[in-house]
Design a protein around this motif. Sequence first.
Motif, PDB file in Angstrom:
ATOM      1  N   LEU A  14      51.995 -58.207  77.337  1.00 51.08           N
ATOM      2  CA  LEU A  14      51.909 -59.387  78.204  1.00 51.08           C
ATOM      3  C   LEU A  14      50.478 -59.619  78.667  1.00 51.08           C
ATOM      4  O   LEU A  14      50.002 -60.758  78.716  1.00 51.08           O
ATOM      5  CB  LEU A  14      52.820 -59.199  79.427  1.00 51.08           C
ATOM      6  N   PRO A  18      46.684 -62.316  76.110  1.00 55.48           N
ATOM      7  CA  PRO A  18      45.701 -63.274  76.623  1.00 55.48           C
ATOM      8  C   PRO A  18      44.328 -62.641  76.844  1.00 55.48           C
ATOM      9  O   PRO A  18      43.298 -63.323  76.693  1.00 55.48           O
ATOM     10  CB  PRO A  18      46.318 -63.758  77.942  1.00 55.48           C
ATOM     11  N   SER A  44      48.920 -67.227  74.971  1.00 48.79           N
ATOM     12  CA  SER A  44      49.592 -67.413  76.252  1.00 48.79           C
ATOM     13  C   SER A  44      51.090 -67.631  76.038  1.00 48.79           C
ATOM     14  O   SER A  44      51.930 -67.065  76.750  1.00 48.79           O
ATOM     15  CB  SER A  44      48.982 -68.599  77.001  1.00 48.79           C
ATOM     16  N   SER A  47      52.841 -64.362  75.153  1.00 47.26           N
ATOM     17  CA  SER A  47      53.158 -63.591  76.361  1.00 47.26           C
ATOM     18  C   SER A  47      54.407 -64.131  77.025  1.00 47.26           C
ATOM     19  O   SER A  47      55.245 -63.368  77.529  1.00 47.26           O
ATOM     20  CB  SER A  47      51.977 -63.634  77.341  1.00 47.26           C
ATOM     21  N   GLY A  48      54.535 -65.447  77.042  1.00 46.43           N
ATOM     22  CA  GLY A  48      55.724 -66.050  77.629  1.00 46.43           C
ATOM     23  C   GLY A  48      56.994 -65.661  76.889  1.00 46.43           C
ATOM     24  O   GLY A  48      58.028 -65.370  77.505  1.00 46.43           O
ATOM     25  N   VAL A  97      56.127 -63.236  86.176  1.00 46.56           N
ATOM     26  CA  VAL A  97      55.739 -63.271  84.764  1.00 46.56           C
ATOM     27  C   VAL A  97      56.216 -64.561  84.116  1.00 46.56           C
ATOM     28  O   VAL A  97      55.460 -65.243  83.401  1.00 46.56           O
ATOM     29  CB  VAL A  97      56.313 -62.050  84.017  1.00 46.56           C
ATOM     30  N   THR A 101      53.454 -67.358  82.817  1.00 38.72           N
ATOM     31  CA  THR A 101      53.316 -67.621  81.393  1.00 38.72           C
ATOM     32  C   THR A 101      53.848 -68.996  80.998  1.00 38.72           C
ATOM     33  O   THR A 101      53.254 -69.677  80.152  1.00 38.72           O
ATOM     34  CB  THR A 101      54.034 -66.537  80.572  1.00 38.72           C
ATOM     35  N   THR A 105      51.159 -71.723  80.087  1.00 38.81           N
ATOM     36  CA  THR A 105      51.112 -72.224  78.710  1.00 38.81           C
ATOM     37  C   THR A 105      51.143 -73.743  78.675  1.00 38.81           C
ATOM     38  O   THR A 105      50.425 -74.372  77.879  1.00 38.81           O
ATOM     39  CB  THR A 105      52.287 -71.645  77.901  1.00 38.81           C
ATOM     40  N   ASN A 129      42.593 -67.912  79.480  1.00 39.64           N
ATOM     41  CA  ASN A 129      43.265 -66.686  79.027  1.00 39.64           C
ATOM     42  C   ASN A 129      42.951 -65.515  79.942  1.00 39.64           C
ATOM     43  O   ASN A 129      43.831 -64.706  80.269  1.00 39.64           O
ATOM     44  CB  ASN A 129      42.835 -66.355  77.602  1.00 39.64           C
ATOM     45  N   VAL A 132      45.043 -65.827  83.131  1.00 40.17           N
ATOM     46  CA  VAL A 132      46.444 -65.462  82.934  1.00 40.17           C
ATOM     47  C   VAL A 132      46.589 -63.948  82.824  1.00 40.17           C
ATOM     48  O   VAL A 132      47.497 -63.347  83.429  1.00 40.17           O
ATOM     49  CB  VAL A 132      47.003 -66.161  81.684  1.00 40.17           C
ATOM     50  N   LEU A 136      48.689 -61.538  85.451  1.00 31.28           N
ATOM     51  CA  LEU A 136      49.803 -60.717  84.970  1.00 31.28           C
ATOM     52  C   LEU A 136      49.605 -59.249  85.337  1.00 31.28           C
ATOM     53  O   LEU A 136      50.563 -58.558  85.706  1.00 31.28           O
ATOM     54  CB  LEU A 136      49.946 -60.873  83.457  1.00 31.28           C
TER      55      LEU A 136
END
Length: 626
Positions: A14, A18, A44, A47-48, A97, A101, A105, A129, A132, A136
């Motif tokens: 995660l 990014p 990104s 990660s989502g 999270v 994300t 995004t 990035n 993010v 996280l």
Amino acid sequence: MHKAEGIQSVAWLLIALPLAGAAILLLAGRATDKWGHYLATLLSAASGVIGFLMFGQMLGYGTEERSRNLHLYDYFVTGNFNVDIGLQIDQLSISFVLLITFVGTLIHIYSIGYMAHDENRRRFFAYLNLFVAAMLLLVLSDNYLGLYVGWEGVGLASYLLIGFWQHKPTAATAAKKAFVVNRVGDFGLSIAIMLMFATFGTISYAGVYAAAPEASEGILTAIGLMLLLGACGKSAQLPLQSWLLDAMEGPTPVSALIHAATMVTAGVYLIVRSGPIFNLSETAQLVVAIVGAATLLAGAVIGCAKDDIKKALAGSTMSQIGYMVLAAGLGKAGYVFAIAHLITHGFFKAGMFLGAGSVMHAMKDDVDMRKYGALRTVMLITFATFFLGYLAIIGVPPFSGFFTKDPIIEAAFEHNIVLGICAMFGAAITAFYMSRLVFMTFFGKARWDDDAHPHESPLVMTIPLMILAVGSAGLGAFLMLGHRFQDFLEPITGAPEETHSLVSANGIITLVLVAAGVAYAWFRYGAATVPREAPRGSFLTTFARKDLYGDAINESLLMRPGQWITRIAVWFDNRGVDGAVNGLAALIGGTSGRVRRVQTGFVRSYALSMFIGAGILVAALLVVRV
């Protein structure tokens, strides 16, 4: 605490994805100009996807088994003290999270269109990035040191993004201001972490919360207040709010990212995550609630007088975060409402900031609402999506804000009538200034310049607006009806003692006040003619336009005394410290110079000196004998 398994065992991806995107775009240079923005958006989004898969896996566990820990490595071990770098995947962290994300995004996608003609677009996406990844790390860490690293990473990324157009002196100044003000809050957080280490011998969440009940109330209050200071810096709460409105100098997607899904929510996360500490100190909780109540009113007043569309929304963010901090200050009675409002706010405020960017895109980057008007006729998608966010933020049922902000007002009344009145009055002001913004921008007569040709933004910008609008409309009901979100977070935040109904006396009064705020705004800015130049206002209007004289107060209380202290210190250093050192050196140098003259190198001179010395010695002996 259970060990992470399955997709959760690679939760580090995660953050790593990014972060890798930022590194590639920054280190590979111009070679990535043509495709760097797509890479950043893809990473990104990846990660989502991992976040949603982790969420799905979490739902497959029993309620008491959903909190999982992923040990990465030992940071350092010394004696009986060791710090691990690890991630904590639980109901609170996974909620952040998903928000970070998903909304992040969408902001990346929007930025592809918004920054299409910027020659430094690659660097911009690298900073997105980095932002993010840092956020996280902040929410996923299982200890305060990891949180602090993410905390500072967010501060660095915000500095880089706010000052992205550094060729503009105002942007460079705003970035420095945000950085310096946040350092004050960071100092408080660092003191809190050091107090934890000195008191508990650990800085892990599990260790601190297990040992907290054995600590004195004074220590817990000190830790709580220092944590609050850190939260005030990141979340722009009084008295560290002055950087927020100036942060609008960055590109509009930055405003959406900072003000919706990431930076300003970090302080709320810190307070709620540290709930076991605040629950043991009524004093710290009360101060948190007071700060939130004062800030929600201050931000609302500021929003009433801003003609800059982004700064009006920034004042709104300051106010809405105030609601969240107020709720967090209510302890178990408000934690879940603070996070619920934070999530819905992430959708409707990101949608409105990106909507403001769409308006600016159509109006040649003009931010003055007095030069807008009637834009709904030429920007239907932007208007419709923005309007849904507007209905959500003022709390009109059945839109999201009604389900998340009204419970905060109700809980505030149950806790303290003064806090409840502040929250209710803030809702009325919110209805006024947000209606003012909507009426000045989308209704009335067109007040455009002759060379302005407003038009709808491209799909790459409007599709994110439409997705966020869906959240603005229905996310609040999805989270709050049936106590779905409350039950989900209960193992982390605890359950509120009171259950709030959708219809209550306070809720009805709040809706009446909201309607009054909308009606007054229509009378002033919808039905009436809006002048292109702002008229000279009353003292209260000037007070709001100058951000409640926050900068003047900081200058008078901090900057000017700091300058005088610096001047006194410099004078003391020059005249005192340097004077003593230089004076001693001059004394020794002068003495040695004079003594050196005696050393002539002639034997006769030395013989004469010996003769004179012997004569003085004999005379002295004779005097002593007599």
